[in-house]
Design a protein around this motif. Structure first.
Motif, short mmCIF file in Angstrom:
data_model
loop_
_atom_site.label_atom_id
_atom_site.label_comp_id
_atom_site.label_asym_id
_atom_site.label_seq_id
_atom_site.Cartn_x
_atom_site.Cartn_y
_atom_site.Cartn_z
N VAL A 136 0.84 -1.20 0.00
CA VAL A 136 0.00 0.00 0.00
C VAL A 136 0.88 1.25 0.00
O VAL A 136 0.65 2.18 -0.78
CB VAL A 136 -0.94 0.02 1.22
CG1 VAL A 136 -1.65 1.36 1.35
CG2 VAL A 136 -1.96 -1.11 1.12
N VAL A 137 1.88 1.27 0.86
CA VAL A 137 2.78 2.43 0.93
C VAL A 137 3.53 2.59 -0.40
O VAL A 137 3.70 3.70 -0.90
CB VAL A 137 3.77 2.29 2.11
CG1 VAL A 137 4.79 3.42 2.11
CG2 VAL A 137 3.00 2.27 3.43
N ASP A 138 3.92 1.48 -0.98
CA ASP A 138 4.59 1.50 -2.28
C ASP A 138 3.66 2.08 -3.35
O ASP A 138 4.05 2.93 -4.15
CB ASP A 138 4.99 0.06 -2.66
CG ASP A 138 5.99 0.03 -3.81
OD1 ASP A 138 6.54 1.09 -4.16
OD2 ASP A 138 6.22 -1.06 -4.36
N LEU A 139 2.41 1.61 -3.33
CA LEU A 139 1.42 2.05 -4.33
C LEU A 139 1.18 3.56 -4.25
O LEU A 139 1.07 4.25 -5.27
CB LEU A 139 0.10 1.30 -4.07
CG LEU A 139 -1.09 1.62 -4.99
CD1 LEU A 139 -0.84 1.07 -6.39
CD2 LEU A 139 -2.39 1.02 -4.42
N LEU A 140 1.09 4.07 -3.02
CA LEU A 140 0.73 5.49 -2.84
C LEU A 140 1.94 6.40 -2.75
O LEU A 140 1.80 7.62 -2.77
CB LEU A 140 -0.11 5.64 -1.56
CG LEU A 140 -1.41 4.84 -1.50
CD1 LEU A 140 -2.05 4.98 -0.12
CD2 LEU A 140 -2.39 5.28 -2.59
N GLY A 141 3.13 5.79 -2.63
CA GLY A 141 4.33 6.60 -2.39
C GLY A 141 4.86 7.27 -3.63
O GLY A 141 4.77 6.74 -4.73
N ASN A 142 5.43 8.46 -3.45
CA ASN A 142 6.16 9.12 -4.52
C ASN A 142 7.27 9.96 -3.90
O ASN A 142 7.41 10.02 -2.68
CB ASN A 142 5.22 9.97 -5.38
CG ASN A 142 4.46 10.99 -4.55
OD1 ASN A 142 5.05 11.71 -3.75
ND2 ASN A 142 3.14 11.04 -4.74
N HIS A 143 8.07 10.58 -4.75
CA HIS A 143 9.24 11.29 -4.25
C HIS A 143 8.88 12.48 -3.35
O HIS A 143 9.70 12.93 -2.55
CB HIS A 143 10.12 11.75 -5.42
CG HIS A 143 10.85 10.61 -6.06
ND1 HIS A 143 12.07 10.16 -5.61
CD2 HIS A 143 10.51 9.79 -7.08
CE1 HIS A 143 12.47 9.14 -6.36
NE2 HIS A 143 11.53 8.89 -7.25
N GLU A 144 7.64 12.93 -3.48
CA GLU A 144 7.24 14.09 -2.67
C GLU A 144 6.75 13.69 -1.27
O GLU A 144 7.09 14.32 -0.28
CB GLU A 144 6.12 14.89 -3.37
CG GLU A 144 6.61 15.77 -4.52
CD GLU A 144 7.09 14.95 -5.73
OE1 GLU A 144 6.37 14.02 -6.12
OE2 GLU A 144 8.18 15.21 -6.23
N ASN A 145 5.94 12.64 -1.21
CA ASN A 145 5.32 12.32 0.08
C ASN A 145 6.11 11.30 0.92
O ASN A 145 5.64 10.84 1.96
CB ASN A 145 3.86 11.85 -0.12
CG ASN A 145 3.78 10.49 -0.81
OD1 ASN A 145 4.78 9.77 -0.91
ND2 ASN A 145 2.59 10.13 -1.26
N MET A 146 7.31 10.93 0.46
CA MET A 146 8.06 9.91 1.19
C MET A 146 8.96 10.54 2.25
O MET A 146 9.37 11.69 2.13
CB MET A 146 8.90 9.11 0.18
CG MET A 146 9.50 7.81 0.69
SD MET A 146 8.34 6.67 1.50
CE MET A 146 7.37 6.08 0.09
N ASN A 147 9.21 9.80 3.30
CA ASN A 147 10.23 10.21 4.27
C ASN A 147 10.96 8.95 4.74
O ASN A 147 10.57 7.83 4.42
CB ASN A 147 9.60 10.99 5.44
CG ASN A 147 8.58 10.17 6.21
OD1 ASN A 147 8.86 9.03 6.61
ND2 ASN A 147 7.39 10.72 6.41
N ARG A 148 12.02 9.16 5.51
CA ARG A 148 12.87 8.04 5.92
C ARG A 148 12.11 6.93 6.63
O ARG A 148 12.25 5.74 6.31
CB ARG A 148 13.94 8.55 6.89
CG ARG A 148 15.14 9.10 6.18
CD ARG A 148 16.00 9.94 7.11
NE ARG A 148 17.02 10.58 6.31
CZ ARG A 148 18.32 10.31 6.40
NH1 ARG A 148 18.77 9.47 7.30
NH2 ARG A 148 19.17 10.93 5.62
N ASP A 149 11.29 7.32 7.60
CA ASP A 149 10.59 6.30 8.39
C ASP A 149 9.59 5.52 7.55
O ASP A 149 9.42 4.31 7.73
CB ASP A 149 9.86 6.97 9.57
CG ASP A 149 10.85 7.43 10.63
OD1 ASP A 149 12.00 6.93 10.63
OD2 ASP A 149 10.48 8.29 11.45
#
Lengths: 283, 283
Positions: B157-170
């Motif tokens: 799910v995180v992979d599906l919704l993730g992009n370079h803008e909304n990602m952080n280390r944790d």
């Protein structure tokens, strides 16, 4: 009945309350479909069956919750564009209309997985007697078989590939037994197992639940007749015609109550009551 | 190793051999993806871990089979048009290219369900001592958690919704831990539980498997760098850059073998050997 539905809803809700996690969106998607007006039939039948034999509802509640999750995942996946391509269910947009196809697939997967997680976690092997967790394991075995490729999913495959040319009586019978009746059977039989029913009582209730599941699906066909005709859907009704179908409803109704009456040494009033409500349901 | 893969393949095959049933098509579709060149890494690591503590492989085989089914279902669903839209995997057409989207969804559902069916059925509650089925129940709990919304599916799910803008280390860390490392953890820890490892050994192996899963995924990123850049995919590599990523590989490699060396009173030669093969793998 309303009180029971509240207990079931509260239990379902307790597994969806995960705020602030990175994957919160899938919980939102799962919750959406879990709370769009489902009648909670399967958990109700499981609990009512359980209560014939045992009183402490806490032992059956995780399983009742799990069966509703399995039912819900199957609806989410059934509605997908490549499957039935349904845009509305119970008057509300289907899961993929709200959350998109990819999230709907994951939400369905998530619910199926969660069902088994909940059931297996309900076994506290250090605090239970032998009989208690034997019953729980057997209930998981019963549910997994009926929801899988030999049960519900198997029925869906035959439904997916079936048409008026390649269908025959036995195949249609398998499809109906596996697809809808599969989860009814799982619910009632798991309830009986968990409650501690005797082997012969479990078998009586298995027959009861299969006939009830068939009856429920055939009633659905009668109610959806017009729509099914439009999309040329193969159902018991379109295969056998209305006269034969209505006779089948009468036959199954009789069989359902005859089965219940075989449990004559038990108090079956409450299960009989919900069965009557189901048999007489209106759309 | 080849002998072990044959044993695993034979076990998988034994559940797919259902000719003549109405739903034969789904068995064909499931079998297709189960036998398209998978390396059987997860079952191998489960069995090799198990063998540190116990010898009778029959107790772990149903679980090793189940974990490969869970892995395979996740690939089938991942490849779907609405997900990664992959047309080829390991040089062969993906499941939905051969069987169509609807059947692929059902084949994935079928494999996930079958995994739990096989695991729960492996518990023969009348013929086993208490410890034996406690361990099996605990293994099911471990696997279901790591494959579900808190584990693999949560990571997807995180992979599906993730992009370079909304990602952080944790969040990236969670995604990696849950997605690939989840099933590695499930495999190794379930193997340890089933084998009868001590609690502290289980925890050492949990750390080992998490680091190994991370390492495996980050190595994948390095190998797929060019393609990922093309489709602007967010990975550990694109987030941290190549220098940091290569340092991370070294760090994880060290941690993986350090963990194994903590099991100093056990014979870990065989597990160490497959770990070395994995760490040094080439595409």
């Amino acid at each position: 009945m309303e009180k029971l539905i509240k207990i079931i809803d509260k239990s379902i809700d307790s597994y969806m309350d995960i705020d602030g996690v990175y994957q919160a969106k899938i919980f939102e998607a799962m919750r959406y479909s879990l709370f769009t007006g489902g009648k909670r039939l399967r958990p109700i039948f499981m609990i009512k069956t359980y209560e014939i034999f045992s009183k402490d509802i806490n032992n059956v509640l995780p399983f009742a919750t799990a069966i509703e999750m399995i039912h819900t995942y199957s609806l989410i996946h059934d509605d997908l564009p490549s499957m039935d391509n349904d845009q509305f269910r119970r008057g509300k947009p289907t899961n993929h209309m709200v959350y998109g196809e990819a999230m709907s697939i994951l939400a369905g997967d998530g619910l199926l997985n969660l069902a088994f997680e909940i059931m297996s976690k309900s076994i506290e092997y250090d605090n239970e007697d032998n009989g208690e967790y034997k019953r729980k394991i057997r209930a998981i075995q019963e549910i997994s078989k009926n929801s899988g490729v030999q049960g519900m999913i198997g029925g869906q495959v035959v439904d997916l590939l079936g048409n008026h040319e390649n269908m025959n009586r036995d195949k249609l019978k398998f499809m109906y037994k596996a697809k809808t009746a599969g989860l009814f059977q799982a619910s009632v039989v798991a309830g009986a197992i968990l409650g501690g029913a005797k082997e012969e009582e479990i078998e009586i209730l298995r027959n009861f639940s299969l006939d009830l599941g068939l009856l429920y699906q055939i009633q659905d066909d009668l109610m959806d007749a017009e729509e099914d005709r439009k999309i040329n859907k193969l159902t018991f009704l379109t295969y056998y015609g209305v006269e034969h179908t209505e006779l089948k409803v009468l036959e199954l109704t009789k069989k359902v109550f005859d089965s219940l009456d075989q449990l004559k040494n038990r108090n079956i009033d409450s299960l009989k009551e919900v069965t009557k409500l189901l048999v007489k349901r209106e759309k």
